[in-house]
Motif scaffolding. Structure first.
Motif, PDB file in Angstrom:
ATOM      1  N   ARG A 119      -4.880   9.414   3.575  1.00  0.00           N
ATOM      2  CA  ARG A 119      -5.760   8.281   3.248  1.00  0.00           C
ATOM      3  C   ARG A 119      -5.393   7.675   1.906  1.00  0.00           C
ATOM      4  O   ARG A 119      -5.429   6.452   1.727  1.00  0.00           O
ATOM      5  CB  ARG A 119      -7.210   8.729   3.275  1.00  0.00           C
ATOM      6  CG  ARG A 119      -8.217   7.581   3.224  1.00  0.00           C
ATOM      7  CD  ARG A 119      -9.610   8.053   3.536  1.00  0.00           C
ATOM      8  NE  ARG A 119      -9.689   8.599   4.875  1.00  0.00           N
ATOM      9  CZ  ARG A 119     -10.793   9.113   5.420  1.00  0.00           C
ATOM     10  NH1 ARG A 119     -11.914   9.141   4.716  1.00  0.00           N
ATOM     11  NH2 ARG A 119     -10.779   9.592   6.644  1.00  0.00           N
ATOM     12  N   LYS A 120      -5.019   8.531   0.950  1.00  0.00           N
ATOM     13  CA  LYS A 120      -4.600   8.005  -0.349  1.00  0.00           C
ATOM     14  C   LYS A 120      -3.309   7.193  -0.223  1.00  0.00           C
ATOM     15  O   LYS A 120      -3.154   6.147  -0.848  1.00  0.00           O
ATOM     16  CB  LYS A 120      -4.387   9.166  -1.320  1.00  0.00           C
ATOM     17  CG  LYS A 120      -5.648   9.956  -1.636  1.00  0.00           C
ATOM     18  CD  LYS A 120      -5.336  11.114  -2.565  1.00  0.00           C
ATOM     19  CE  LYS A 120      -6.585  11.943  -2.823  1.00  0.00           C
ATOM     20  NZ  LYS A 120      -6.263  13.128  -3.679  1.00  0.00           N
ATOM     21  N   ILE A 121      -2.385   7.690   0.604  1.00  0.00           N
ATOM     22  CA  ILE A 121      -1.123   6.976   0.806  1.00  0.00           C
ATOM     23  C   ILE A 121      -1.388   5.614   1.441  1.00  0.00           C
ATOM     24  O   ILE A 121      -0.810   4.588   1.057  1.00  0.00           O
ATOM     25  CB  ILE A 121      -0.166   7.816   1.672  1.00  0.00           C
ATOM     26  CG1 ILE A 121       0.249   9.071   0.920  1.00  0.00           C
ATOM     27  CG2 ILE A 121       1.055   6.993   2.081  1.00  0.00           C
ATOM     28  CD1 ILE A 121       1.022  10.059   1.769  1.00  0.00           C
ATOM     29  N   HIS A 122      -2.289   5.574   2.409  1.00  0.00           N
ATOM     30  CA  HIS A 122      -2.609   4.325   3.095  1.00  0.00           C
ATOM     31  C   HIS A 122      -3.203   3.315   2.130  1.00  0.00           C
ATOM     32  O   HIS A 122      -2.984   2.103   2.259  1.00  0.00           O
ATOM     33  CB  HIS A 122      -3.585   4.597   4.236  1.00  0.00           C
ATOM     34  CG  HIS A 122      -4.085   3.356   4.904  1.00  0.00           C
ATOM     35  ND1 HIS A 122      -5.401   2.983   4.873  1.00  0.00           N
ATOM     36  CD2 HIS A 122      -3.430   2.422   5.618  1.00  0.00           C
ATOM     37  CE1 HIS A 122      -5.549   1.842   5.540  1.00  0.00           C
ATOM     38  NE2 HIS A 122      -4.368   1.497   6.011  1.00  0.00           N
ATOM     39  N   ALA A 123      -3.942   3.800   1.132  1.00  0.00           N
ATOM     40  CA  ALA A 123      -4.608   2.889   0.196  1.00  0.00           C
ATOM     41  C   ALA A 123      -3.656   2.298  -0.831  1.00  0.00           C
ATOM     42  O   ALA A 123      -4.000   1.344  -1.517  1.00  0.00           O
ATOM     43  CB  ALA A 123      -5.735   3.620  -0.513  1.00  0.00           C
TER      44      ALA A 123
END
Length: 296
Positions: free
Chosen positions: A291-295
């Motif tokens: 999720r952090k990578i996607h953000a």
């Protein structure tokens, strides 16, 4: 029943000739033929029937092949578990993923995982959604990064994040100057989509149905980049994730305002299967960081 005999049986079951199988298992052709004959005597029924010049499985052969694959898979996973125990800083992680996730998400997951586990090796496979499920069930991979979590009784999965989809139109399209558009605004236009079996195709059809129409399919492909090119050439419209490159897209990407246009990106594995340590660690890492990578 020797493991090499099982491997030879499965190779012939997969359509290889006895000659080809002998080369694969490093035995002579007569030795492979004798091994298969002993296997049939041990089982007590024919496993193959000759069709033309080739061999095909009998019903008994198909049933044995199903269990034999599970046995070979369990043995190979056991070997990997031993390797992980003897070299805890190393290991081997086989992963399958959608083509569209191979340009940003999967490389970043591996890069960040390697910070703590630099000696872990990866075997990477790219597929559409149906191929991801086949690789998981066939024991080819431990984990699969999917678009839309697969609904299969033998698989378990978790959502990683929702990836927005945009309405992509040609540069000279009547909507090209907008930032947002309704999906129903293109109800009468030609859609460019992935072939059946890809989750993005099913998501596209479902979103169109939510606003009251079935998309008129003009072109089908197997690569999202091909779809982008067809839209850019003026051959239709599409629902696609935004490209992750920093370069400006050649076609307009419009936010959809009349329906929640997104697809679910998930991580899947075989239910009840104990993963080797490296794969289990990568699963934990993916669930924590995707999720952090996607953000970003």
């Amino acid at each position: 029943m020797e493991l090499e005999t099982i491997r030879a049986f499965l190779a012939v079951a997969d359509g290889h000739t006895v000659t080809e199988t002998a080369e694969r298992v490093h035995r002579t052709q007569p030795a492979v033929s004798r091994a298969l004959a002993r296997l049939e005597r041990e089982v007590g029924t024919p496993l193959f029937q000759r069709v033309g010049r080739g061999l095909t499985l009998t019903p008994a052969g198909r049933e044995l092949a199903r269990h034999a694959r599970e046995a070979v898979d369990a043995y190979e996973r056991g070997l990997r578990s031993v390797q992980d125990l003897t070299a805890p800083d190393a290991g081997f992680v086989p992963v399958a993923f959608l083509h569209t996730l191979g340009t940003w998400l999967v490389p970043e997951l591996i890069r960040s995982f390697h910070v703590a586990r630099p000696n872990v090796r990866f075997d990477l496979r790219q597929h559409g959604d149906a191929g991801l499920v086949d690789d998981l069930l066939g024991g080819m991979v431990d984990l699969a990064v999917t678009g839309d979590r697969p609904e299969h009784p033998q698989l378990d999965s978790r959502r990683l994040f929702l990836e927005p989809l945009r309405l992509v139109v040609p540069p000279d399209h009547r909507l090209a100057g907008r930032r947002t558009a309704r999906l129903r605004d293109v109800a009468n236009e030609q859609f460019i989509v992935l072939r059946p079996g890809f989750s993005l195709r099913a998501v596209t059809e479902d979103l169109c149905a939510q606003v009251g129409f079935a998309p008129r399919i003009g072109f089908e492909g197997e690569e999202v980049e091909t779809l982008r090119g067809l839209v850019s050439a003026g051959l239709g419209v599409a629902l696609l994730p935004e490209p992750r490159s920093t370069a400006a897209p050649t076609t307009p990407y419009l936010r959809v305002s009349d329906v929640n246009a997104a697809r679910e990106i998930g991580l899947a594995w075989v239910k009840g299967r104990t993963l080797p340590a490296a794969s289990a660690d990568f699963r934990t890492h993916t669930l924590r960081t995707s999720r952090k990578i996607h953000a970003l």
